[in-house]
Design a protein around this motif. Structure first.
Motif, PDB file in Angstrom:
ATOM      1  N   TYR A 161       0.838  -1.207   0.000  1.00  0.00           N
ATOM      2  CA  TYR A 161       0.000   0.000   0.000  1.00  0.00           C
ATOM      3  C   TYR A 161       0.873   1.257   0.000  1.00  0.00           C
ATOM      4  N   ALA A 164      -2.206   5.032   0.327  1.00  0.00           N
ATOM      5  CA  ALA A 164      -3.394   4.503   0.998  1.00  0.00           C
ATOM      6  C   ALA A 164      -3.814   5.384   2.161  1.00  0.00           C
ATOM      7  N   ARG A 264     -12.744   8.541  -0.515  1.00  0.00           N
ATOM      8  CA  ARG A 264     -12.364   7.995  -1.820  1.00  0.00           C
ATOM      9  C   ARG A 264     -12.434   9.080  -2.901  1.00  0.00           C
ATOM     10  N   ASP A 270      -6.499   3.511  -2.043  1.00  0.00           N
ATOM     11  CA  ASP A 270      -6.997   2.394  -1.252  1.00  0.00           C
ATOM     12  C   ASP A 270      -7.340   2.904   0.142  1.00  0.00           C
ATOM     13  N   SER A 303     -13.192  -2.577  -4.631  1.00  0.00           N
ATOM     14  CA  SER A 303     -11.969  -3.358  -4.403  1.00  0.00           C
ATOM     15  C   SER A 303     -10.895  -2.530  -3.700  1.00  0.00           C
ATOM     16  N   TYR A 304     -11.096  -1.209  -3.654  1.00  0.00           N
ATOM     17  CA  TYR A 304     -10.134  -0.344  -2.961  1.00  0.00           C
ATOM     18  C   TYR A 304     -10.283  -0.430  -1.437  1.00  0.00           C
ATOM     19  N   LYS A 306      -9.851  -2.259   1.917  1.00  0.00           N
ATOM     20  CA  LYS A 306      -8.956  -3.324   2.374  1.00  0.00           C
ATOM     21  C   LYS A 306      -9.114  -3.557   3.879  1.00  0.00           C
TER      22      LYS A 306
END
Length: 331
Positions: A161, A164, A264, A270, A303-304, A306
């Protein structure tokens, strides 16, 4: 190839690397496998909270080899520093050779001036302009101080990452973010204070004095009723189908989804879900993802999002790992 071999041999001689076995023969001499020598060095991490200290001992392979959580109420008195030092001494006794311990990383919920060794402000601990020098002297080995959310971000692998956001969903809501593998701290060491972004104008009162902060809607304290019940007990009630608890959980996920969508859109990175709540979200990623998608019409998946690598120990581990990064640079 000669340069690689020379470097590998140098690291083997320094015991940073070690032979870990042999590969199957392909007709000639068996090739040796070489890996990190996890016991080459160690670092300790401490997370200080209002009522506890969390201690971890981490090896060079980023593995926690010992951990302990002790109830110890924070006070600004010098006696607190002496008591922490004694707890550390007891924790380390007989665990590792002193010459393999690189240092102690201390994670603190607050804004820290690392150069001057001062906690500029910590709502969680109720202190301002608090000197960390005495604690540093009491511990007697190299010490690194870091904000707890920043430390949790440091616990994640930079290679995985490099860019992130880390959402630290603990009793209070903190945050941090990395750009090109480096923590971004901001002009006044306040970057990542996502907990005090206004989420609901005129909403619930936050401990900072404002109304409608994200902390008042997305911190773990929302679920634990300000520590009147444990998070584990809350999650068990979800599993049992308690309707009131399910409603609270769904409202929590709704507000978290709004915060995630805003972050986001602002940073396009991420987003790692960490802290106490982040540690239990892995089983609810589908429902959270659906809520996030409802607020974000610019992306086709989440999908970002985590899950964190470490749960309750993240801040202590990240503070400890600082010493490995520093040592590798010095090799």
């Amino acid at each position: 190839m000669p340069t690689v071999l020379a470097n590998v041999n140098d690291l083997l001689e320094k015991r940073v690397l070690k032979e870990t076995g042999e590969y199957a023969s392909t007709g000639g001499r068996k090739a040796k496998s070489i890996g990190i020598n996890k016991s080459y060095c160690h670092a300790m991490g401490i997370l200080i909270t209002a009522n506890h200290i969390e201690m971890v001992l981490v090896n060079f392979g980023d593995e926690i080899i010992k951990k302990d959580r002790i109830r110890l109420k924070f006070t600004a008195e010098l006696s607190y520093c002496t008591e922490v030092a004694q707890k550390v001494k007891t924790f380390l006794e007989g665990e590792v050779a002193k010459d393999t311990l690189l240092g102690i990383g201390v994670a603190i919920p607050g804004i820290i001036d690392q150069k001057e060794r001062i906690v500029l402000k910590s709502h969680a601990l109720g202190i301002e302009n608090y000197s960390l020098r005495f604690l540093e002297q009491a511990l007697e080995i190299p010490v690194y101080f870091e904000n707890d959310a920043n430390a949790a971000m440091l616990a994640e692998k930079k290679q995985k990452y490099p860019n992130a956001i880390y959402l630290s969903l603990n009793h209070t809501l903190g945050g941090a973010f990395c750009i090109d593998g480096k923590l971004f701290r901001g002009q006044n060491q306040k970057a990542g204070e996502f907990g005090h972004m206004i989420l609901v104008p005129g909403g619930r009162k936050c401990y900072c004095g404002k109304s409608g902060c994200a902390d008042a809607y997305c911190a773990a304290s929302v679920l634990t009723q300000d520590n009147r019940q444990s998070l584990d007990a809350f999650m068990e009630k979800i599993e049992s189908g308690n309707e009131k608890i399910l409603q609270t959980w769904n409202e929590y996920l709704d507000h978290l989804a709004v915060l995630i969508s805003n972050l986001r859109m602002a940073y396009d990175m991420d987003i790692i879900l960490g802290g106490d709540v982040g540690g239990v979200l892995s089983d609810y990623m589908i429902s959270l993802g659906e809520k996030v998608m409802a607020y974000n019409g610019f992306e086709h998946d989440v999908s970002y999002l985590k899950n964190c690598s470490y749960k309750k120990e993240a801040s202590a581990v990240g503070a400890a790992k600082y010493f490995f990064t520093k040592h590798i640079v010095e090799l």
